[in-house]
Write a protein that holds these residues in place. Structure first.
Motif, short mmCIF file in Angstrom:
data_model
loop_
_atom_site.label_atom_id
_atom_site.label_comp_id
_atom_site.label_asym_id
_atom_site.label_seq_id
_atom_site.Cartn_x
_atom_site.Cartn_y
_atom_site.Cartn_z
N LYS A 258 0.77 -1.28 0.12
CA LYS A 258 -0.08 0.01 0.18
C LYS A 258 0.80 1.26 -0.07
O LYS A 258 0.56 2.29 -0.75
N GLN A 259 2.00 1.06 0.99
CA GLN A 259 2.82 2.31 0.87
C GLN A 259 3.54 2.55 -0.35
O GLN A 259 3.62 3.80 -0.95
N GLU A 260 3.94 1.60 -1.02
CA GLU A 260 4.45 1.66 -2.43
C GLU A 260 3.61 2.14 -3.42
O GLU A 260 3.89 3.10 -4.34
N ALA A 261 2.44 1.76 -3.34
CA ALA A 261 1.50 2.28 -4.53
C ALA A 261 1.23 3.66 -4.14
O ALA A 261 1.08 4.63 -5.08
N GLU A 262 1.10 4.22 -3.02
CA GLU A 262 0.90 5.59 -2.73
C GLU A 262 2.01 6.38 -3.17
O GLU A 262 2.01 7.54 -3.65
N ALA A 263 3.14 5.93 -2.89
CA ALA A 263 4.43 6.63 -3.01
C ALA A 263 4.86 6.69 -4.52
O ALA A 263 5.15 7.82 -5.00
N VAL A 264 4.59 5.82 -5.20
CA VAL A 264 4.42 5.75 -6.79
C VAL A 264 3.45 6.64 -7.25
O VAL A 264 3.90 7.24 -8.32
N ALA A 265 2.16 6.50 -7.02
CA ALA A 265 1.14 7.43 -7.24
C ALA A 265 1.66 8.95 -6.98
O ALA A 265 1.66 9.76 -7.97
N SER A 266 2.24 9.23 -5.87
CA SER A 266 2.86 10.69 -5.62
C SER A 266 3.79 10.94 -6.68
O SER A 266 4.19 12.23 -7.05
N LEU A 267 4.62 10.00 -6.75
CA LEU A 267 6.02 10.29 -7.57
C LEU A 267 5.32 10.45 -9.29
O LEU A 267 5.88 11.47 -9.93
N ASN A 268 4.33 9.85 -9.57
CA ASN A 268 3.90 10.12 -10.86
C ASN A 268 3.58 11.36 -11.03
O ASN A 268 3.43 12.20 -12.17
N GLU A 269 2.63 11.86 -10.05
CA GLU A 269 2.00 13.32 -9.78
C GLU A 269 3.18 14.47 -10.24
O GLU A 269 3.05 15.46 -10.73
N LEU A 270 4.24 13.91 -9.13
CA LEU A 270 5.52 15.01 -9.21
C LEU A 270 6.12 15.01 -10.58
O LEU A 270 6.42 16.31 -10.82
N LYS A 271 6.09 13.98 -11.27
CA LYS A 271 6.71 13.98 -12.55
C LYS A 271 6.10 14.91 -13.54
O LYS A 271 6.54 14.92 -14.59
N LYS A 272 4.88 15.08 -13.23
CA LYS A 272 4.15 15.85 -14.34
C LYS A 272 4.77 17.26 -14.49
O LYS A 272 4.68 18.01 -15.72
N ASP A 273 5.62 17.65 -13.39
CA ASP A 273 6.36 19.14 -13.64
C ASP A 273 7.83 18.62 -12.91
O ASP A 273 7.93 19.30 -11.83
N PRO A 274 8.55 17.83 -13.69
CA PRO A 274 9.97 17.50 -13.31
C PRO A 274 10.72 18.59 -12.87
O PRO A 274 11.61 18.46 -11.92
N VAL A 275 10.75 19.74 -13.64
CA VAL A 275 11.66 21.02 -13.26
C VAL A 275 11.12 21.45 -11.86
O VAL A 275 12.12 21.57 -11.20
N LYS A 276 9.92 21.92 -11.75
CA LYS A 276 9.54 22.32 -10.55
C LYS A 276 9.76 21.38 -9.29
O LYS A 276 10.15 21.90 -8.23
N ASN A 277 9.59 20.24 -9.46
CA ASN A 277 9.54 19.41 -8.43
C ASN A 277 10.68 18.36 -8.51
O ASN A 277 10.77 17.34 -7.74
N LYS A 278 11.89 18.90 -8.90
CA LYS A 278 13.32 17.91 -8.96
C LYS A 278 13.52 17.34 -7.74
O LYS A 278 13.65 16.25 -7.46
N ALA A 279 13.61 18.54 -6.58
CA ALA A 279 14.03 18.16 -5.40
C ALA A 279 13.07 16.69 -4.64
O ALA A 279 13.42 15.85 -4.22
N GLU A 280 11.75 17.11 -4.85
CA GLU A 280 10.86 16.35 -4.14
C GLU A 280 11.03 14.97 -5.22
O GLU A 280 10.60 13.86 -4.43
N ILE A 281 10.98 14.83 -6.36
CA ILE A 281 11.24 13.92 -7.05
C ILE A 281 12.18 12.77 -6.75
O ILE A 281 11.96 11.67 -6.61
N GLU A 282 13.51 13.47 -6.33
CA GLU A 282 14.65 12.57 -5.83
C GLU A 282 14.24 12.26 -4.38
O GLU A 282 14.56 11.07 -4.08
N LYS A 283 13.48 12.94 -3.74
CA LYS A 283 13.20 12.55 -2.41
C LYS A 283 12.17 11.54 -2.40
O LYS A 283 12.46 10.23 -1.49
N LYS A 284 11.06 11.24 -3.24
CA LYS A 284 10.24 10.43 -3.16
C LYS A 284 10.79 9.06 -4.13
O LYS A 284 10.57 8.00 -3.57
N THR A 285 11.73 9.48 -4.97
CA THR A 285 12.29 8.02 -5.65
C THR A 285 13.05 7.46 -4.58
O THR A 285 13.13 6.05 -4.50
N GLU A 286 13.76 7.82 -3.78
CA GLU A 286 14.61 7.29 -2.89
C GLU A 286 13.63 6.74 -1.64
O GLU A 286 14.00 5.51 -1.41
N GLU A 287 12.57 7.06 -1.39
CA GLU A 287 11.51 6.53 -0.55
C GLU A 287 10.91 5.19 -1.14
O GLU A 287 10.85 4.23 -0.50
#
Length: 559
Positions: A268-297
């Motif tokens: 469940k955690q993975e599904a939520e994290a992946v869904a959140s990551l996919n949302e962040l990737k819609k704006d990779p420039v703006k969310n670069k730091a968050e994407i890296e953090k979420k990818t590590e998660e």
């Protein structure tokens, strides 16, 4: 002292006391025909308290050291362990008496053995003494018989022993430097160290020798009396091991359930994290730091999933080992029911044969079940009815509400892709319900504020709606737990929330009278369900404990 001045003591096992030097329990090793087994000891003097204590401490220290290493030496007595072989042959703990050590009486060696067995393998004092007598008799009988030991024991035992030293001689002066006492050992998952004395080997061999070769009436009678002690030891051992086995099975079962719950939580955690990551990737420039953090998660979750899977495999292996032990105990118990210690060579009666036939039948069924489970394990959890299912995110409505679609890939049809015709899916996951279909959480109504949520059972082949829980209003973030052909969810009833249970076909069965927090986690343990509420900020956490059978409230825990 010369042998001519020594006193020959005939084997009198039933009267054998480890606190006296005057009664030797065993006899001549290379017994043939009607020859008596006799031991020649240096002294008849009663053992002093110091000698008894010294012998007992030697055995105890040997056991304590061997628990940490593969061999141990104390006061000129050495124990070396050779584990059972992959060839299925017996292992052995080999007791070796050095040239520098000498004993006046066989009872000293018996005391060392008894103390060692008691400490190493968790036997009661009396039973350890009985086993010590059997071990000495066994080794005296097969003195220097390399052919006998070679047939029964793994090659490692023969590699570290010498044919001219195997077993124990009947003359005290031939003990130092010429003694290698073989204690047969086998694996036993129920023992603390995973090893045990092979009591079946000792009982069968010694009793047969006494029955077929011992011709002295007095000695024969006394040995048969001693055999009764061994018979009781064996019977009690089965009873005790059955209790320990059940305790260990309960422990492993709980561990397996805990790991399964953890796997579901991680999924469940993975599904939520992946869904959140996919949302962040819609704006990779703006969310670069968050994407890296979420990818590590996500990586950390994947690593934890891998570790949990490895632990689950270890638990399954332990379950398998316990099941094998249970089969062994069942066969031993049935075999002993219709036999006595003096009838080892007798044919099995009809009852035993029927039991063994039934065991073989059950083993065949078990093998078939395992094969089916193995095939199931070779597929991922999202493979249902030989199709690969996955949720496709459609849109985020508001306040955590989602709209999703369930899709399937059919590998048998060149990976043909098709979608479930049911479009009102709000759950992020689905559950396979055995012999029923695929369970999702659906809804009626366009507006989020007025939506009514329900359980929806989809046909496993076409993914069309098969049945729904029409009368129930299911909490939209409910966990969907499928256990023992029952489905547990959080249901909304008159603006309050309850744990509800449905049959696998979505027929309503029962709900708790006591309300629970809407965001609750359900933990199953034995015949209870622990419902941990997730209160709003500032509120206290409560854990409500319900009886699984009727969902009645047992208690409320407030940490």
């Amino acid at each position: 002292m010369r042998i001519s001045r020594s006193i020959i003591i005939c084997l009198i096992v039933v009267g054998f006391s480890l606190t006296a030097q005057s009664k030797a329990p065993l006899g001549e090793s290379e017994i043939k025909g009607s020859k008596k087994i006799e031991f020649i000891n240096r002294s008849l003097r009663k053992a002093s308290d110091d000698i008894i204590q010294e012998n007992t401490e030697t055995g105890k220290k040997l056991a304590e050291t061997l628990a940490k290493e593969n061999s141990a030496t104390v006061d000129g007595v050495k124990i070396q362990r050779i584990l059972p072989g992959a060839d299925g042959k017996l292992g052995a703990d080999i007791l070796i008496i050095s040239e520098s050590q000498s004993f006046d009486h066989i009872n000293s060696i018996a005391r060392i053995l008894a103390s060692y067995i008691e400490k190493s393998f968790q036997y009661k004092v009396g039973n350890a003494e009985t086993l010590a007598q059997y071990i000495l008799y066994y080794n005296a009988t097969h003195r220097k018989d390399a052919k006998f030991f070679g047939k029964k024991y793994t090659s490692g035992v023969m590699e570290v022993t010498s044919p001219d030293k195997l077993g124990i001689d009947t003359v005290y002066k031939n003990w130092p430097g010429k003694t290698q006492i073989i204690i047969p050992i086998e694996g036993n998952i129920l023992k603390d160290n995973g090893k045990d004395v092979t009591t079946d080997e000792l009982e069968k061999d010694v009793n047969r020798t006494v029955k077929d070769k011992e011709k002295d009436p007095a000695t024969k009678q006394k040995m048969e009396d001693e055999a009764k002690k061994m018979d009781k030891l064996q019977t009690d051992k089965i009873k005790d091991e059955k209790k320990v086995l059940q305790d260990k099975k309960d422990e492993v079962s709980k561990e397996g359930k805990d790991l399964q719950d953890k796997k579901e939580a991680l999924k469940k955690q993975e599904a939520e994290a992946v869904a959140s990551l996919n949302e962040l990737k819609k704006d990779p420039v703006k969310n670069k730091a968050e994407i890296e953090k979420k990818t590590e998660e996500v990586k950390k979750i994947e690593q934890e999933k891998k570790q949990t899977d490895e632990k689950s495999q270890a638990v399954e292996a332990k379950k398998e080992e316990l099941n094998k032990k249970e089969e062994q105990l069942a066969k031993k118990e049935e075999a002993r029911t219709g036999t006595t210690t003096s009838s080892d060579g007798a044919k099995k009666d009809d009852t035993v044969q029927k039991v063994e036939a039934k065991v073989e039948e059950l083993k065949t069924e078990l093998a078939q079940t395992k094969e089916e489970l193995k095939k199931k394990e070779e597929q991922s959890d999202n493979v249902v009815n030989n199709k690969i299912l996955f949720m496709k995110f459609i849109k985020y409505d508001t306040d955590g509400h989602y709209s999703n679609e369930l899709w399937a890939i059919d590998p048998a049809k060149d990976d043909a892709l098709f979608k479930s015709p049911y479009n009102n899916i709000c759950s992020k996951e689905f559950k396979e319900i055995a012999n029923q279909g695929v369970l999702v959480l659906g809804y009626d109504g366009e507006k989020v504020e007025t939506r009514k949520h329900k359980l929806v059972l989809l046909d496993p082949d076409k993914l069309g709606v098969k049945k729904t829980s029409e009368s129930a209003d299911i909490f939209w973030r409910t966990p969907m737990i499928n256990r023992e052909d029952k489905i547990y969810v959080i249901e909304k009833v008159k603006d309050k929330y309850h744990v509800s249970r449905f049959k696998s076909d979505l027929t309503f069965e029962k709900r708790t009278e006591e309300p629970v927090e809407e965001n609750s986690e359900l933990t199953f343990f034995g015949d209870k369900i622990y419902v941990t509420g997730k209160p709003k900020e500032g509120d206290k956490t409560t854990i409500k404990v319900f009886k699984k059978e009727d969902l009645s409230l047992l208690k409320t825990i407030a940490p």
